[in-house]
Design a protein around this motif. Structure first.
Motif, PDB file in Angstrom:
ATOM      1  N   THR A  36       0.786  -1.233   0.000  1.00  0.00           N
ATOM      2  CA  THR A  36       0.000   0.000   0.000  1.00  0.00           C
ATOM      3  C   THR A  36       0.818   1.282   0.000  1.00  0.00           C
ATOM      4  OG1 THR A  36      -0.109  -0.015   2.435  1.00  0.00           O
ATOM      5  CG2 THR A  36      -1.889  -1.140   1.230  1.00  0.00           C
ATOM      6  N   PHE A  37       2.158   1.180   0.088  1.00  0.00           N
ATOM      7  CA  PHE A  37       2.953   2.383   0.308  1.00  0.00           C
ATOM      8  C   PHE A  37       2.762   3.435  -0.787  1.00  0.00           C
ATOM      9  CE2 PHE A  37       7.011   4.605  -0.664  1.00  0.00           C
ATOM     10  CZ  PHE A  37       6.920   5.542   0.354  1.00  0.00           C
ATOM     11  N   GLU A  39       0.302   3.931  -2.933  1.00  0.00           N
ATOM     12  CA  GLU A  39      -1.032   4.530  -2.859  1.00  0.00           C
ATOM     13  C   GLU A  39      -1.178   5.398  -1.611  1.00  0.00           C
ATOM     14  OE1 GLU A  39      -4.395   1.957  -4.535  1.00  0.00           O
ATOM     15  OE2 GLU A  39      -2.927   0.481  -3.828  1.00  0.00           O
ATOM     16  N   PHE A  40      -0.624   4.945  -0.504  1.00  0.00           N
ATOM     17  CA  PHE A  40      -0.650   5.737   0.735  1.00  0.00           C
ATOM     18  C   PHE A  40      -0.009   7.098   0.518  1.00  0.00           C
ATOM     19  CE2 PHE A  40       2.356   6.872   4.200  1.00  0.00           C
ATOM     20  CZ  PHE A  40       1.453   7.407   5.111  1.00  0.00           C
ATOM     21  N   ARG A  41       1.134   7.111  -0.134  1.00  0.00           N
ATOM     22  CA  ARG A  41       1.846   8.362  -0.352  1.00  0.00           C
ATOM     23  C   ARG A  41       1.035   9.309  -1.240  1.00  0.00           C
ATOM     24  NH1 ARG A  41       7.850   7.898  -2.652  1.00  0.00           N
ATOM     25  NH2 ARG A  41       6.784   6.220  -3.720  1.00  0.00           N
ATOM     26  N   LYS A  43      -2.269   9.257  -1.920  1.00  0.00           N
ATOM     27  CA  LYS A  43      -3.517   9.665  -1.282  1.00  0.00           C
ATOM     28  C   LYS A  43      -3.270  10.709  -0.191  1.00  0.00           C
ATOM     29  CE  LYS A  43      -6.128   5.411  -2.158  1.00  0.00           C
ATOM     30  NZ  LYS A  43      -6.700   4.170  -1.552  1.00  0.00           N
ATOM     31  N   THR A  44      -2.175  10.536   0.546  1.00  0.00           N
ATOM     32  CA  THR A  44      -1.872  11.495   1.615  1.00  0.00           C
ATOM     33  C   THR A  44      -1.494  12.854   1.046  1.00  0.00           C
ATOM     34  OG1 THR A  44      -1.127   9.687   3.049  1.00  0.00           O
ATOM     35  CG2 THR A  44      -0.467  11.921   3.652  1.00  0.00           C
ATOM     36  N   PHE A 236       0.849  11.002   9.386  1.00  0.00           N
ATOM     37  CA  PHE A 236       0.167   9.940   8.659  1.00  0.00           C
ATOM     38  C   PHE A 236       1.083   8.713   8.655  1.00  0.00           C
ATOM     39  CE2 PHE A 236      -0.767  14.101   6.935  1.00  0.00           C
ATOM     40  CZ  PHE A 236      -2.160  14.132   6.827  1.00  0.00           C
ATOM     41  N   ASP A 237       0.557   7.576   9.058  1.00  0.00           N
ATOM     42  CA  ASP A 237       1.361   6.362   9.175  1.00  0.00           C
ATOM     43  C   ASP A 237       0.911   5.295   8.190  1.00  0.00           C
ATOM     44  OD1 ASP A 237       3.090   6.843  11.615  1.00  0.00           O
ATOM     45  OD2 ASP A 237       1.113   7.213  12.471  1.00  0.00           O
ATOM     46  N   ASP A 238       1.882   4.533   7.730  1.00  0.00           N
ATOM     47  CA  ASP A 238       1.601   3.384   6.875  1.00  0.00           C
ATOM     48  C   ASP A 238       2.511   2.243   7.299  1.00  0.00           C
ATOM     49  OD1 ASP A 238       0.299   2.216   4.420  1.00  0.00           O
ATOM     50  OD2 ASP A 238       2.395   2.020   3.837  1.00  0.00           O
ATOM     51  N   SER A 240       3.232  -0.464   5.507  1.00  0.00           N
ATOM     52  CA  SER A 240       3.749  -1.257   4.388  1.00  0.00           C
ATOM     53  C   SER A 240       5.187  -1.676   4.643  1.00  0.00           C
ATOM     54  CB  SER A 240       3.718  -0.440   3.084  1.00  0.00           C
ATOM     55  OG  SER A 240       2.405  -0.258   2.641  1.00  0.00           O
TER      56      SER A 240
END
Length: 262
Positions: A36-37, A39-41, A43-44, A236-238, A240
């Motif tokens: 997910t990294f 997409e996480f980046r 989206k954030t 914001f944490d992820d 991945s």
């Protein structure tokens, strides 16, 4: 028996780092099942910029690499975006994209992804058309210098964005702290820092070359931000992780912070 490649650092970024191979290896897809990294980046960053409160005259990206994806959602909020990197190969890839050179990396999927987040997927080329004229300069930078843009003296900027740069530029936590201080010196009081940090990563691979990173915990990153005249606004944490030798890491964090002093 195969030998472990030498760990590269420092001047190796000028001599042997291949920005095209780096982009082709790590930025050739977005949506990966179980990972997910990326997409996480995106989206954030979209979340941070889409509110319209992070804006100004100058946005400076420190350590852009050969990439442009982190500043796509910022284009409409700034008069000028300045990209920087220590590696001539990375700056060359930046220039190729700006000039629509045949050797440029194709970032279309990233524009399409951000446009999808905007609910306007069919008009993704509008984002591309908005970004290219905003990037007016591609500069050399060295985060180990008190003025990372030396010899250029830039007026302090409204926003600095940096993604996975300081950990790959620094051999240890002390130098990471100093590099953060140097970068923050370029930010005006009240200006915002958007820091994308990769956690627990000791190295990453580009082609046949292995480049060192300083391994950082989430607490390491947060404490370094706080020690450098920055007030954290949001974290914001992820979680991945990636075991592949291309970039083994375990977790990432994005910090939005505000500079509180001169």
């Amino acid at each position: 028996m195969a030998t472990t490649p030498q760990l590269r650092a420092g001047e190796d970024y000028k001599k042997i780092f291949d920005g095209k191979v780096y982009a082709d290896t790590l930025f050739n897809q977005i949506e990966v099942e179980g990972f997910t990294f990326t997409e996480f980046r995106l989206k954030t960053l979209h979340n941070i910029f889409s509110k319209g409160t992070i804006k100004g005259k100058f946005l400076l990206e420190i350590g852009s690499g050969p990439c442009i994806h982190t500043v796509i959602p910022a284009a409409k909020w700034f008069d000028e975006i300045i990209m920087t990197d220590y590696s001539p190969s990375n700056r060359d890839m930046q220039e190729k994209w700006l000039k629509k050179d045949a050797g440029a990396h194709n970032w279309d999927m990233y524009f399409k992804y951000y446009s999808k987040l905007d609910g306007n997927e069919d008009n993704w080329q509008q984002l591309e058309a908005a970004l290219r004229p905003k990037i007016k300069r591609v500069l050399s930078c060295d985060v180990h210098l008190p003025n990372p843009l030396d010899p250029i003296k830039l007026e302090q900027v409204d926003v600095i964005c940096t993604s996975a740069c300081l950990e790959s530029a620094c051999p240890d936590k002390d130098s990471y702290h100093i590099a953060m201080k140097n970068v923050v010196s370029l930010l005006k009081p009240g200006g915002k820092l958007i820091l994308i940090g990769i956690l627990n990563c000791t190295h990453y691979t580009v082609g046949s070359e292995r480049f060192q990173c300083v391994s950082l915990t989430r607490d390491d990153v947060i404490s370094t931000v706080k020690m450098n005249d920055l007030k954290i606004i949001e974290i914001f944490d992820d979680d991945s992780s990636l075991d592949m030798d291309a970039a083994p890491f375990n977790g990432s964090v994005i910090i939005l912070a505000e500079k509180t002093s001169t």
